[in-house]
Design a protein around this motif. Structure first.
Motif, PDB file in Angstrom:
ATOM      1  N   PRO A  23       0.812  -1.230   0.000  1.00  0.00           N
ATOM      2  CA  PRO A  23       0.000   0.000   0.000  1.00  0.00           C
ATOM      3  C   PRO A  23       0.836   1.267   0.000  1.00  0.00           C
ATOM      4  O   PRO A  23       0.450   2.270  -0.606  1.00  0.00           O
ATOM      5  CB  PRO A  23      -0.836  -0.123   1.283  1.00  0.00           C
ATOM      6  N   ALA A  24       2.000   1.235   0.652  1.00  0.00           N
ATOM      7  CA  ALA A  24       2.834   2.434   0.706  1.00  0.00           C
ATOM      8  C   ALA A  24       3.366   2.780  -0.681  1.00  0.00           C
ATOM      9  O   ALA A  24       3.405   3.954  -1.072  1.00  0.00           O
ATOM     10  CB  ALA A  24       3.989   2.226   1.680  1.00  0.00           C
ATOM     11  N   GLU A  25       3.755   1.762  -1.452  1.00  0.00           N
ATOM     12  CA  GLU A  25       4.273   2.003  -2.802  1.00  0.00           C
ATOM     13  C   GLU A  25       3.170   2.509  -3.724  1.00  0.00           C
ATOM     14  O   GLU A  25       3.393   3.408  -4.544  1.00  0.00           O
ATOM     15  CB  GLU A  25       4.887   0.713  -3.359  1.00  0.00           C
ATOM     16  N   THR A  26       1.964   1.945  -3.582  1.00  0.00           N
ATOM     17  CA  THR A  26       0.837   2.412  -4.384  1.00  0.00           C
ATOM     18  C   THR A  26       0.521   3.870  -4.073  1.00  0.00           C
ATOM     19  O   THR A  26       0.294   4.689  -4.974  1.00  0.00           O
ATOM     20  CB  THR A  26      -0.400   1.539  -4.141  1.00  0.00           C
ATOM     21  N   ALA A  27       0.511   4.212  -2.778  1.00  0.00           N
ATOM     22  CA  ALA A  27       0.231   5.589  -2.371  1.00  0.00           C
ATOM     23  C   ALA A  27       1.293   6.544  -2.913  1.00  0.00           C
ATOM     24  O   ALA A  27       0.979   7.657  -3.350  1.00  0.00           O
ATOM     25  CB  ALA A  27       0.165   5.679  -0.851  1.00  0.00           C
ATOM     26  N   GLN A  28       2.545   6.107  -2.901  1.00  0.00           N
ATOM     27  CA  GLN A  28       3.632   6.932  -3.416  1.00  0.00           C
ATOM     28  C   GLN A  28       3.493   7.171  -4.918  1.00  0.00           C
ATOM     29  O   GLN A  28       3.710   8.278  -5.405  1.00  0.00           O
ATOM     30  CB  GLN A  28       4.966   6.250  -3.104  1.00  0.00           C
ATOM     31  N   GLN A  29       3.098   6.127  -5.664  1.00  0.00           N
ATOM     32  CA  GLN A  29       2.907   6.281  -7.101  1.00  0.00           C
ATOM     33  C   GLN A  29       1.731   7.207  -7.399  1.00  0.00           C
ATOM     34  O   GLN A  29       1.804   8.039  -8.307  1.00  0.00           O
ATOM     35  CB  GLN A  29       2.692   4.916  -7.749  1.00  0.00           C
ATOM     36  N   ALA A  30       0.644   7.049  -6.649  1.00  0.00           N
ATOM     37  CA  ALA A  30      -0.524   7.912  -6.849  1.00  0.00           C
ATOM     38  C   ALA A  30      -0.159   9.373  -6.603  1.00  0.00           C
ATOM     39  O   ALA A  30      -0.583  10.266  -7.349  1.00  0.00           O
ATOM     40  CB  ALA A  30      -1.664   7.477  -5.936  1.00  0.00           C
ATOM     41  N   GLU A  31       0.653   9.615  -5.584  1.00  0.00           N
ATOM     42  CA  GLU A  31       1.103  10.976  -5.282  1.00  0.00           C
ATOM     43  C   GLU A  31       1.948  11.520  -6.427  1.00  0.00           C
ATOM     44  O   GLU A  31       1.789  12.679  -6.841  1.00  0.00           O
ATOM     45  CB  GLU A  31       1.911  10.969  -3.986  1.00  0.00           C
ATOM     46  N   GLY A  32       2.849  10.690  -6.955  1.00  0.00           N
ATOM     47  CA  GLY A  32       3.690  11.127  -8.059  1.00  0.00           C
ATOM     48  C   GLY A  32       2.883  11.438  -9.311  1.00  0.00           C
ATOM     49  O   GLY A  32       3.137  12.434  -9.998  1.00  0.00           O
ATOM     50  N   ILE A  33       1.912  10.583  -9.629  1.00  0.00           N
ATOM     51  CA  ILE A  33       1.054  10.800 -10.796  1.00  0.00           C
ATOM     52  C   ILE A  33       0.269  12.102 -10.633  1.00  0.00           C
ATOM     53  O   ILE A  33       0.143  12.900 -11.570  1.00  0.00           O
ATOM     54  CB  ILE A  33       0.104   9.609 -10.995  1.00  0.00           C
ATOM     55  N   TRP A  34      -0.248  12.333  -9.429  1.00  0.00           N
ATOM     56  CA  TRP A  34      -1.035  13.540  -9.153  1.00  0.00           C
ATOM     57  C   TRP A  34      -0.210  14.799  -9.437  1.00  0.00           C
ATOM     58  O   TRP A  34      -0.693  15.744 -10.065  1.00  0.00           O
ATOM     59  CB  TRP A  34      -1.507  13.521  -7.699  1.00  0.00           C
ATOM     60  N   LEU A  55      -4.500   2.100  -9.093  1.00  0.00           N
ATOM     61  CA  LEU A  55      -4.232   3.534  -9.047  1.00  0.00           C
ATOM     62  C   LEU A  55      -5.473   4.377  -9.325  1.00  0.00           C
ATOM     63  O   LEU A  55      -5.565   5.513  -8.865  1.00  0.00           O
ATOM     64  CB  LEU A  55      -3.117   3.875 -10.041  1.00  0.00           C
ATOM     65  N   SER A  56      -6.418   3.828 -10.070  1.00  0.00           N
ATOM     66  CA  SER A  56      -7.674   4.559 -10.317  1.00  0.00           C
ATOM     67  C   SER A  56      -8.352   4.928  -9.008  1.00  0.00           C
ATOM     68  O   SER A  56      -8.833   6.055  -8.823  1.00  0.00           O
ATOM     69  CB  SER A  56      -8.636   3.703 -11.148  1.00  0.00           C
ATOM     70  N   LEU A  57      -8.393   3.965  -8.094  1.00  0.00           N
ATOM     71  CA  LEU A  57      -9.129   4.153  -6.840  1.00  0.00           C
ATOM     72  C   LEU A  57      -8.539   5.264  -5.964  1.00  0.00           C
ATOM     73  O   LEU A  57      -9.275   6.190  -5.572  1.00  0.00           O
ATOM     74  CB  LEU A  57      -9.182   2.825  -6.079  1.00  0.00           C
ATOM     75  N   PRO A  58      -7.238   5.240  -5.635  1.00  0.00           N
ATOM     76  CA  PRO A  58      -6.727   6.318  -4.777  1.00  0.00           C
ATOM     77  C   PRO A  58      -6.773   7.689  -5.435  1.00  0.00           C
ATOM     78  O   PRO A  58      -6.948   8.701  -4.737  1.00  0.00           O
ATOM     79  CB  PRO A  58      -5.276   5.882  -4.489  1.00  0.00           C
ATOM     80  N   ILE A  59      -6.642   7.740  -6.757  1.00  0.00           N
ATOM     81  CA  ILE A  59      -6.701   9.042  -7.423  1.00  0.00           C
ATOM     82  C   ILE A  59      -8.133   9.575  -7.421  1.00  0.00           C
ATOM     83  O   ILE A  59      -8.370  10.777  -7.239  1.00  0.00           O
ATOM     84  CB  ILE A  59      -6.117   8.928  -8.841  1.00  0.00           C
ATOM     85  N   ALA A  60      -9.117   8.685  -7.576  1.00  0.00           N
ATOM     86  CA  ALA A  60     -10.516   9.111  -7.471  1.00  0.00           C
ATOM     87  C   ALA A  60     -10.835   9.564  -6.046  1.00  0.00           C
ATOM     88  O   ALA A  60     -11.584  10.532  -5.841  1.00  0.00           O
ATOM     89  CB  ALA A  60     -11.436   7.974  -7.882  1.00  0.00           C
ATOM     90  N   ARG A  61     -10.275   8.896  -5.064  1.00  0.00           N
ATOM     91  CA  ARG A  61     -10.509   9.283  -3.668  1.00  0.00           C
ATOM     92  C   ARG A  61      -9.930  10.650  -3.347  1.00  0.00           C
ATOM     93  O   ARG A  61     -10.370  11.315  -2.412  1.00  0.00           O
ATOM     94  CB  ARG A  61      -9.906   8.231  -2.735  1.00  0.00           C
ATOM     95  N   ARG A  62      -8.946  11.087  -4.128  1.00  0.00           N
ATOM     96  CA  ARG A  62      -8.374  12.419  -3.941  1.00  0.00           C
ATOM     97  C   ARG A  62      -9.288  13.511  -4.493  1.00  0.00           C
ATOM     98  O   ARG A  62      -9.038  14.696  -4.276  1.00  0.00           O
ATOM     99  CB  ARG A  62      -7.017  12.515  -4.640  1.00  0.00           C
ATOM    100  N   SER A 225       9.470  15.681 -20.179  1.00  0.00           N
ATOM    101  CA  SER A 225      10.566  15.313 -19.285  1.00  0.00           C
ATOM    102  C   SER A 225      10.534  13.823 -18.993  1.00  0.00           C
ATOM    103  O   SER A 225       9.523  13.146 -19.206  1.00  0.00           O
ATOM    104  CB  SER A 225      10.479  16.105 -17.969  1.00  0.00           C
ATOM    105  N   ALA A 226      11.669  13.300 -18.476  1.00  0.00           N
ATOM    106  CA  ALA A 226      11.782  11.902 -18.096  1.00  0.00           C
ATOM    107  C   ALA A 226      12.035  11.815 -16.590  1.00  0.00           C
ATOM    108  O   ALA A 226      12.807  12.603 -16.035  1.00  0.00           O
ATOM    109  CB  ALA A 226      12.915  11.223 -18.859  1.00  0.00           C
ATOM    110  N   HIS A 227      11.385  10.852 -15.935  1.00  0.00           N
ATOM    111  CA  HIS A 227      11.427  10.751 -14.480  1.00  0.00           C
ATOM    112  C   HIS A 227      11.737   9.326 -14.035  1.00  0.00           C
ATOM    113  O   HIS A 227      11.648   8.373 -14.821  1.00  0.00           O
ATOM    114  CB  HIS A 227      10.089  11.202 -13.897  1.00  0.00           C
ATOM    115  N   HIS A 228      12.086   9.206 -12.760  1.00  0.00           N
ATOM    116  CA  HIS A 228      12.308   7.890 -12.174  1.00  0.00           C
ATOM    117  C   HIS A 228      10.946   7.291 -11.843  1.00  0.00           C
ATOM    118  O   HIS A 228      10.360   7.555 -10.788  1.00  0.00           O
ATOM    119  CB  HIS A 228      13.164   8.003 -10.915  1.00  0.00           C
ATOM    120  N   GLY A 229      10.413   6.518 -12.785  1.00  0.00           N
ATOM    121  CA  GLY A 229       9.088   5.923 -12.596  1.00  0.00           C
ATOM    122  C   GLY A 229       8.031   6.989 -12.420  1.00  0.00           C
ATOM    123  O   GLY A 229       8.061   8.048 -13.064  1.00  0.00           O
ATOM    124  N   CYS A 230       7.089   6.726 -11.516  1.00  0.00           N
ATOM    125  CA  CYS A 230       5.994   7.673 -11.237  1.00  0.00           C
ATOM    126  C   CYS A 230       6.387   8.613 -10.112  1.00  0.00           C
ATOM    127  O   CYS A 230       5.744   8.658  -9.055  1.00  0.00           O
ATOM    128  CB  CYS A 230       4.719   6.912 -10.870  1.00  0.00           C
TER     129      CYS A 230
END
Length: 253
Positions: A23-34, A55-62, A225-230
């Motif tokens: 869950p921590a990694e998913t939350a981190q990716q959602a934050e990066g995407i946001w 990722l759809s779910l946490p971003i919708a919850r935001r 730009s290019a980034h380290h993953g999300c």
């Protein structure tokens, strides 16, 4: 191994590759995407492909309005089970082949995460990128997160056979081979544990970052730009993993 992906993403995929214990990694990716996509409450987002809505779910919850698209009926069924109390006007799921243009468009942004390209031909991937291009409004951003060829070759050079254990003690072992002519990885995963055993095979084209950007630009998207993953961290091809996963941020002009 043509069209292997049509049957790959099933209940076994959810169990073996599911992120329930991350869950921590998913939350981190959602934050990066946001942040990378400059999202805000009420904006319309396309998650394509969305899988089981990780990722759809946490971003919708935001507060975003999210449409998740995937070709797997089983993954979409799991996504619906996971939606909780979020209404359809905040989070919807649609079954669709992304090589075909979506009937509805004008999203504010879109993302394609977790190596969801390279399954078929280069023509297939160009069609997917064109679908994402047409789906977003002018000025809308598109993020692609994937493994790139340099990182893959760095791993193969160490002659590693990746293995790990799931929370239930199931052992998962991967046996990949790389063809430098076609740029494809042919790989098989084997698992054995208290909940049974099995195997799955896949064929993936690994693009260089240069090739990915060229395909994205050919679809009409402008490289930003290019980034380290999300993440907002800039991509650097350093270390034994040659920078690891890459997130390529683009924009429809």
């Amino acid at each position: 191994m043509e069209n292997w992906w049509k049957t790959f993403f099933d209940a076994d995929y959810i169990r073996i590759w599911g992120w329930a214990d991350k869950p921590a990694e998913t939350a981190q990716q959602a934050e990066g995407i946001w942040k990378l996509l400059a999202l805000h409450e009420g904006c319309r987002i396309l998650d394509a492909p969305c899988g089981y809505g990780r990722l759809s779910l946490p971003i919708a919850r935001r507060g975003a309005i999210v449409c998740g698209v995937d070709q797997s009926e089983e993954l979409l069924a799991q996504a619906e089970k996971n939606r909780g109390d979020l209404p359809l006007d905040r989070l919807c799921y649609v079954r669709h082949d992304l090589r075909q243009t979506l009937p509805n468009g004008r999203f504010d942004a879109a993302f394609n995460v977790f190596s969801s390209i390279g399954y078929g031909s280069e023509t297939d991937d160009l069609a997917i990128f064109k679908t994402l291009y047409l789906a977003v409004r002018p000025g809308g951003r598109v993020l692609i997160d994937t493994m790139h060829r340099d990182a893959g070759v760095a791993r193969f050079s160490r002659d590693l056979k990746p293995a790990h254990r799931l929370a239930d003690e199931t052992l998962v072992v991967e046996e990949p081979t790389f063809d430098p002519i076609s740029g494809r990885v042919q790989t098989t995963w084997y698992w054995f544990g208290p909940n049974g055993q099995g195997q799955k095979s896949a064929s993936l084209r690994l693009y260089t970052i240069t090739e990915l950007i060229h395909l994205l630009q050919s679809s009409g998207l402008k490289f930003i730009s290019a980034h380290h993953g999300c993440s907002e961290e800039p991509f650097k091809a350093e270390g034994p993993e040659m920078g690891g996963r890459v997130g390529i941020l683009t924009e429809r002009v």
